[in-house]
Design an enzyme around this catalytic site. Sequence first.
Site, PDB file in Angstrom:
ATOM      1  N   SER A  45     -16.400 -39.245  17.702  1.00  0.00           N
ATOM      2  CA  SER A  45     -17.091 -38.777  18.916  1.00  0.00           C
ATOM      3  C   SER A  45     -18.566 -38.587  18.583  1.00  0.00           C
ATOM      4  O   SER A  45     -18.926 -38.386  17.415  1.00  0.00           O
ATOM      5  CB  SER A  45     -16.499 -37.433  19.351  1.00  0.00           C
ATOM      6  OG  SER A  45     -17.333 -36.807  20.302  1.00  0.00           O
ATOM      7  N   TYR A 104     -13.431 -28.854  17.717  1.00  0.00           N
ATOM      8  CA  TYR A 104     -13.535 -30.297  17.998  1.00  0.00           C
ATOM      9  C   TYR A 104     -14.706 -30.908  17.231  1.00  0.00           C
ATOM     10  O   TYR A 104     -14.558 -31.942  16.572  1.00  0.00           O
ATOM     11  CB  TYR A 104     -13.712 -30.493  19.505  1.00  0.00           C
ATOM     12  CG  TYR A 104     -13.695 -31.935  19.951  1.00  0.00           C
ATOM     13  CD1 TYR A 104     -12.499 -32.640  20.065  1.00  0.00           C
ATOM     14  CD2 TYR A 104     -14.881 -32.602  20.264  1.00  0.00           C
ATOM     15  CE1 TYR A 104     -12.482 -33.958  20.487  1.00  0.00           C
ATOM     16  CE2 TYR A 104     -14.871 -33.932  20.687  1.00  0.00           C
ATOM     17  CZ  TYR A 104     -13.667 -34.603  20.796  1.00  0.00           C
ATOM     18  OH  TYR A 104     -13.648 -35.918  21.208  1.00  0.00           O
TER      19      TYR A 104
HETATM   20  N1  LIG Z   1     -12.808 -39.029  26.780  1.00  0.00           N
HETATM   21  C1  LIG Z   1     -13.968 -38.841  26.155  1.00  0.00           C
HETATM   22  O1  LIG Z   1     -15.015 -38.606  26.795  1.00  0.00           O
HETATM   23  C2  LIG Z   1     -14.050 -38.920  24.636  1.00  0.00           C
HETATM   24  C3  LIG Z   1     -15.311 -38.861  24.042  1.00  0.00           C
HETATM   25  C4  LIG Z   1     -15.414 -38.945  22.661  1.00  0.00           C
HETATM   26  C5  LIG Z   1     -14.279 -39.099  21.881  1.00  0.00           C
HETATM   27  N2  LIG Z   1     -13.058 -39.159  22.481  1.00  0.00           N
HETATM   28  C6  LIG Z   1     -11.896 -39.296  21.599  1.00  0.00           C
HETATM   29  O2  LIG Z   1     -11.107 -40.390  21.996  1.00  0.00           O
HETATM   30  C7  LIG Z   1      -9.733 -40.146  21.682  1.00  0.00           C
HETATM   31  C8  LIG Z   1      -8.888 -40.372  22.911  1.00  0.00           C
HETATM   32  O3  LIG Z   1      -9.330 -39.478  23.917  1.00  0.00           O
HETATM   33  P1  LIG Z   1      -8.954 -39.640  25.460  1.00  0.00           P
HETATM   34  O4  LIG Z   1     -10.114 -39.180  26.216  1.00  0.00           O
HETATM   35  O5  LIG Z   1      -8.375 -40.985  25.726  1.00  0.00           O
HETATM   36  O6  LIG Z   1      -7.823 -38.506  25.540  1.00  0.00           O
HETATM   37  P2  LIG Z   1      -6.528 -38.350  26.457  1.00  0.00           P
HETATM   38  O7  LIG Z   1      -6.244 -36.900  26.481  1.00  0.00           O
HETATM   39  O8  LIG Z   1      -6.682 -39.101  27.743  1.00  0.00           O
HETATM   40  O9  LIG Z   1      -5.399 -39.112  25.595  1.00  0.00           O
HETATM   41  C9  LIG Z   1      -5.055 -38.663  24.309  1.00  0.00           C
HETATM   42  C10 LIG Z   1      -3.654 -39.169  23.967  1.00  0.00           C
HETATM   43  O10 LIG Z   1      -3.342 -38.678  22.660  1.00  0.00           O
HETATM   44  C11 LIG Z   1      -2.012 -38.166  22.672  1.00  0.00           C
HETATM   45  N3  LIG Z   1      -1.867 -37.161  21.613  1.00  0.00           N
HETATM   46  C12 LIG Z   1      -2.434 -35.921  21.565  1.00  0.00           C
HETATM   47  N4  LIG Z   1      -2.033 -35.279  20.461  1.00  0.00           N
HETATM   48  C13 LIG Z   1      -1.216 -36.130  19.781  1.00  0.00           C
HETATM   49  C14 LIG Z   1      -0.482 -36.031  18.563  1.00  0.00           C
HETATM   50  N5  LIG Z   1      -0.490 -34.899  17.830  1.00  0.00           N
HETATM   51  N6  LIG Z   1       0.231 -37.102  18.155  1.00  0.00           N
HETATM   52  C15 LIG Z   1       0.275 -38.240  18.907  1.00  0.00           C
HETATM   53  N7  LIG Z   1      -0.380 -38.376  20.080  1.00  0.00           N
HETATM   54  C16 LIG Z   1      -1.111 -37.337  20.504  1.00  0.00           C
HETATM   55  C17 LIG Z   1      -1.838 -37.582  24.073  1.00  0.00           C
HETATM   56  O11 LIG Z   1      -0.469 -37.408  24.411  1.00  0.00           O
HETATM   57  C18 LIG Z   1      -2.571 -38.620  24.922  1.00  0.00           C
HETATM   58  O12 LIG Z   1      -1.711 -39.650  25.328  1.00  0.00           O
HETATM   59  C19 LIG Z   1      -9.678 -38.719  21.136  1.00  0.00           C
HETATM   60  O13 LIG Z   1      -9.646 -38.750  19.732  1.00  0.00           O
HETATM   61  C20 LIG Z   1     -10.969 -38.106  21.633  1.00  0.00           C
HETATM   62  O14 LIG Z   1     -11.424 -37.066  20.808  1.00  0.00           O
HETATM   63  C21 LIG Z   1     -12.913 -39.065  23.841  1.00  0.00           C
END
Ligand SMILES: NC(=O)c1ccc[n+]([C@@H]2O[C@H](COP(=O)([O-])OP(=O)(O)OC[C@H]3O[C@@H](n4cnc5c(N)ncnc54)[C@H](O)[C@@H]3O)[C@@H](O)[C@H]2O)c1
Length: 271
Positions: free
Chosen positions: A151, A164
Amino acid sequence: MAGRVAIITGGARGIGFACVQRFLDDGYRVMLADRDEYAGQEAINTLDMPESRLAFLHCDVADRLSVHNLVAETLSAFNQIDVLINNAGIVARGGALDVSEADFDRVLAVNLRGAFLVSRAVARHMVETLDKADDRSGLRLPNYNIINISSINAKVAIADNLAYNVSKGGMNQLTRSMALELAPKAIRVNAIGPGSVRTDMLASVVDDEDAMGKIYSRTPLGRIAQPSEIASVAAFLAGDDASYVTGEIIYVDGGRLALNYVMPPRTGAGS
Ligand SMILES: NC(=O)c1ccc[n+]([C@@H]2O[C@H](COP(=O)([O-])OP(=O)(O)OC[C@H]3O[C@@H](n4cnc5c(N)ncnc54)[C@H](O)[C@@H]3O)[C@@H](O)[C@H]2O)c1
C-alpha cells in the site's frame, strides 16, 4: 502464460478477485484462496470456469496449518506453483494511543505474518522444485515469482491506521529481503503499493462526499482506481516482460506519492 499456476490469496473480492479474473484471462490456472467461504464460492460461481482452470480453497493466511494445506491442495489440483499473489489484507482503526492490542495483533497476523507464511511455504516448494531438476543448464528457467499487495501506507501514514501502516511497511521489507534471498534461484519477489481502489475496503468512504473530496485533493489523476488497474500491474510483474524486475515496489496511486501540494477542488471528479 498458458498452463502456469497462480495462487491468489484474498481472491474472493476486490483487488484479489480482479487478479483472479485477469490471470484467468491471461491463461493461468488459478487457486483462489480466501477465508470467506461464502464469498469464495460466489466468486467461483460468477467466474464459471472448468475445474482444470480454477479452484477455491478456504484458507486463513494467518494460520500455518491452513497455509500448509493451501500449498498441498494447489499441488494436488494443478501439480505446480509459478506465481503467488499475497493479497489478503485487513484494516483496523486506531493510533498508538487507542488501538487495542488484539486489533494490532490481528492486522499484523494477516497482513504481515500471513504474507510471510504463504511466501515461505511457496518459496520452499519453488526452491525444492528447482533443486530437483537434474540438469537445468539447457533448460529455460521457470519464471517463478511472488507479488505482495502492499500500500502507499507503507510509505505515508494515516494516524488512526497504525497497525495497517506498520504491516505494510513490514511487507515492503519482506519483499526486499526475500528478493535478495531468492535471487540466486532466479525467483523474483516484488510488491505493488496501491493508492485508493474501489473495493469493499474503501466502502465506508466512497459514498461520503467529504472523504472522497479529501482523496481527490491528494490524487493528481483525480479518481480512485478500479481493481483491474492493480491486477494489470500484477500481470506485468508475474510475466516474462518483468524478467529483470525484483525487490521492487511499484506504487499504483494516481500520482499520489509524487504530490507535494494539495490538488485544487474538483467538481464532478471521475470515480
Ligand atoms: N482498496 C484499497 O484502496 C487498497 C489500497 C491499498 C492497498 N490495498 C490492499 O489490497 C489488498 C486487497 O484489498 P481489497 O481492497 O481488495 O480488500 P477487500 O476487503 O475487498 O478484500 C480482501 C479479501 O481478503 C480476504 N481475507 C481477509 N483476511 C484473510 C485471511 N486471513 N486469509 C485469507 N483471506 C483473507 C477477505 O475475505 C476478502 O475477500 C489488501 O492487502 C489491502 O491492504 C487496498
